[in-house]
Design a protein around this motif. Structure first.
Motif, PDB file in Angstrom:
ATOM      1  N   ALA A  61       5.221 -10.582  -7.042  1.00 49.61           N
ATOM      2  CA  ALA A  61       4.058  -9.762  -6.661  1.00 49.61           C
ATOM      3  C   ALA A  61       4.035  -9.517  -5.154  1.00 49.61           C
ATOM      4  O   ALA A  61       3.702  -8.415  -4.698  1.00 49.61           O
ATOM      5  N   GLU A  62       4.413 -10.522  -4.373  1.00 52.76           N
ATOM      6  CA  GLU A  62       4.469 -10.370  -2.917  1.00 52.76           C
ATOM      7  C   GLU A  62       5.534  -9.343  -2.511  1.00 52.76           C
ATOM      8  O   GLU A  62       5.316  -8.518  -1.620  1.00 52.76           O
ATOM      9  N   ILE A  63       6.668  -9.382  -3.190  1.00 51.76           N
ATOM     10  CA  ILE A  63       7.736  -8.411  -2.921  1.00 51.76           C
ATOM     11  C   ILE A  63       7.241  -7.000  -3.231  1.00 51.76           C
ATOM     12  O   ILE A  63       7.440  -6.076  -2.446  1.00 51.76           O
ATOM     13  N   MET A  69      19.471  -0.598  -4.729  1.00 42.97           N
ATOM     14  CA  MET A  69      19.056  -1.801  -5.448  1.00 42.97           C
ATOM     15  C   MET A  69      18.778  -2.911  -4.450  1.00 42.97           C
ATOM     16  O   MET A  69      19.598  -3.194  -3.570  1.00 42.97           O
ATOM     17  N   GLU A  70      17.617  -3.518  -4.593  1.00 43.72           N
ATOM     18  CA  GLU A  70      17.280  -4.730  -3.850  1.00 43.72           C
ATOM     19  C   GLU A  70      17.514  -5.899  -4.797  1.00 43.72           C
ATOM     20  O   GLU A  70      17.183  -5.808  -5.978  1.00 43.72           O
ATOM     21  N   THR A  71      18.069  -7.000  -4.288  1.00 44.20           N
ATOM     22  CA  THR A  71      18.205  -8.211  -5.091  1.00 44.20           C
ATOM     23  C   THR A  71      17.534  -9.361  -4.345  1.00 44.20           C
ATOM     24  O   THR A  71      17.569  -9.420  -3.110  1.00 44.20           O
ATOM     25  N   TYR A  72      16.924 -10.235  -5.125  1.00 44.41           N
ATOM     26  CA  TYR A  72      16.234 -11.404  -4.568  1.00 44.41           C
ATOM     27  C   TYR A  72      16.576 -12.625  -5.403  1.00 44.41           C
ATOM     28  O   TYR A  72      16.458 -12.598  -6.635  1.00 44.41           O
ATOM     29  N   ALA A  73      17.000 -13.680  -4.733  1.00 48.12           N
ATOM     30  CA  ALA A  73      17.338 -14.941  -5.393  1.00 48.12           C
ATOM     31  C   ALA A  73      17.202 -16.052  -4.358  1.00 48.12           C
ATOM     32  O   ALA A  73      17.131 -15.795  -3.154  1.00 48.12           O
ATOM     33  N   TYR A  74      17.191 -17.266  -4.838  1.00 46.07           N
ATOM     34  CA  TYR A  74      17.177 -18.421  -3.938  1.00 46.07           C
ATOM     35  C   TYR A  74      18.542 -19.068  -3.904  1.00 46.07           C
ATOM     36  O   TYR A  74      19.279 -19.048  -4.906  1.00 46.07           O
ATOM     37  N   LEU A  75      18.874 -19.600  -2.750  1.00 45.50           N
ATOM     38  CA  LEU A  75      20.088 -20.387  -2.647  1.00 45.50           C
ATOM     39  C   LEU A  75      19.991 -21.560  -3.618  1.00 45.50           C
ATOM     40  O   LEU A  75      18.902 -22.063  -3.900  1.00 45.50           O
ATOM     41  N   ALA A 119      13.605  -4.245   7.125  1.00 52.23           N
ATOM     42  CA  ALA A 119      12.498  -4.944   7.788  1.00 52.23           C
ATOM     43  C   ALA A 119      11.661  -5.716   6.771  1.00 52.23           C
ATOM     44  O   ALA A 119      11.280  -6.866   7.025  1.00 52.23           O
ATOM     45  N   LEU A 120      11.393  -5.123   5.614  1.00 49.61           N
ATOM     46  CA  LEU A 120      10.587  -5.848   4.621  1.00 49.61           C
ATOM     47  C   LEU A 120      11.349  -7.052   4.102  1.00 49.61           C
ATOM     48  O   LEU A 120      10.772  -8.127   3.910  1.00 49.61           O
ATOM     49  N   GLN A 121      12.658  -6.929   3.913  1.00 49.72           N
ATOM     50  CA  GLN A 121      13.436  -8.077   3.446  1.00 49.72           C
ATOM     51  C   GLN A 121      13.497  -9.175   4.510  1.00 49.72           C
ATOM     52  O   GLN A 121      13.438 -10.355   4.184  1.00 49.72           O
ATOM     53  N   ALA A 122      13.571  -8.803   5.767  1.00 50.37           N
ATOM     54  CA  ALA A 122      13.571  -9.797   6.844  1.00 50.37           C
ATOM     55  C   ALA A 122      12.248 -10.559   6.876  1.00 50.37           C
ATOM     56  O   ALA A 122      12.240 -11.788   7.048  1.00 50.37           O
ATOM     57  N   ARG A 123      11.136  -9.856   6.689  1.00 49.49           N
ATOM     58  CA  ARG A 123       9.822 -10.529   6.656  1.00 49.49           C
ATOM     59  C   ARG A 123       9.749 -11.510   5.489  1.00 49.49           C
ATOM     60  O   ARG A 123       9.259 -12.639   5.646  1.00 49.49           O
ATOM     61  N   LEU A 124      10.248 -11.119   4.341  1.00 43.89           N
ATOM     62  CA  LEU A 124      10.220 -12.000   3.174  1.00 43.89           C
ATOM     63  C   LEU A 124      11.089 -13.240   3.393  1.00 43.89           C
ATOM     64  O   LEU A 124      10.680 -14.357   3.079  1.00 43.89           O
ATOM     65  N   ARG A 125      12.292 -13.054   3.942  1.00 39.97           N
ATOM     66  CA  ARG A 125      13.175 -14.206   4.197  1.00 39.97           C
ATOM     67  C   ARG A 125      12.567 -15.150   5.217  1.00 39.97           C
ATOM     68  O   ARG A 125      12.709 -16.369   5.115  1.00 39.97           O
ATOM     69  N   GLN A 126      11.852 -14.602   6.188  1.00 41.31           N
ATOM     70  CA  GLN A 126      11.225 -15.452   7.201  1.00 41.31           C
ATOM     71  C   GLN A 126      10.133 -16.315   6.569  1.00 41.31           C
ATOM     72  O   GLN A 126       9.994 -17.488   6.900  1.00 41.31           O
ATOM     73  N   ALA A 148      18.076 -11.978   0.125  1.00 48.98           N
ATOM     74  CA  ALA A 148      17.660 -10.612  -0.176  1.00 48.98           C
ATOM     75  C   ALA A 148      18.796  -9.692   0.226  1.00 48.98           C
ATOM     76  O   ALA A 148      19.310  -9.779   1.345  1.00 48.98           O
ATOM     77  N   ARG A 149      19.207  -8.847  -0.705  1.00 50.69           N
ATOM     78  CA  ARG A 149      20.290  -7.903  -0.419  1.00 50.69           C
ATOM     79  C   ARG A 149      19.815  -6.494  -0.722  1.00 50.69           C
ATOM     80  O   ARG A 149      18.935  -6.295  -1.564  1.00 50.69           O
TER      81      ARG A 149
END
Length: 101
Positions: free
Chosen positions: A74-76, A54-60, A24-31, A38-39
């Protein structure tokens, strides 16, 4: 392009509840951040009592040339407060950049 890798341990007994909160937190961030990927990963050979996640965050590619900024990092971290009741120990954040593109 800056990418984040965040790892921590979850008691196996809390895994189902933690999974729902993390997704749910990753879905909010992607939105809020179009192009953000986010994986959520889990180490496959963990003991029965705890799991390493492990959470991963990157941009396309070409979406955000700088990648994950310090402000987004910081938001994450702020969003991840919902995971605090499930985490055993600390949540560790590592930052990596590509060696080549």
């Amino acid at each position: 392009m800056r990418e984040l890798f965040i790892y921590y341990r979850i008691p196996s007994a809390a895994a189902d509840e933690a999974l729902a909160a993390a997704l749910a937190l990753q879905a909010r961030l992607r939105q809020r951040h179009p192009g953000l990927t986010a994986r959520l990963l889990r180490r496959p050979d963990d003991a029965n009592e705890q799991q390493t996640w492990m959470e991963t965050y990157a941009y396309l590619r070409d979406t955000e040339p700088a990648g994950v900024t310090s402000a987004l990092e910081a938001e994450i971290a702020d969003e991840a407060r919902v995971l605090a009741p499930f985490i055993a120990g600390a949540r560790h954040t590592e930052v990596f950049i590509p060696c080549a593109s």
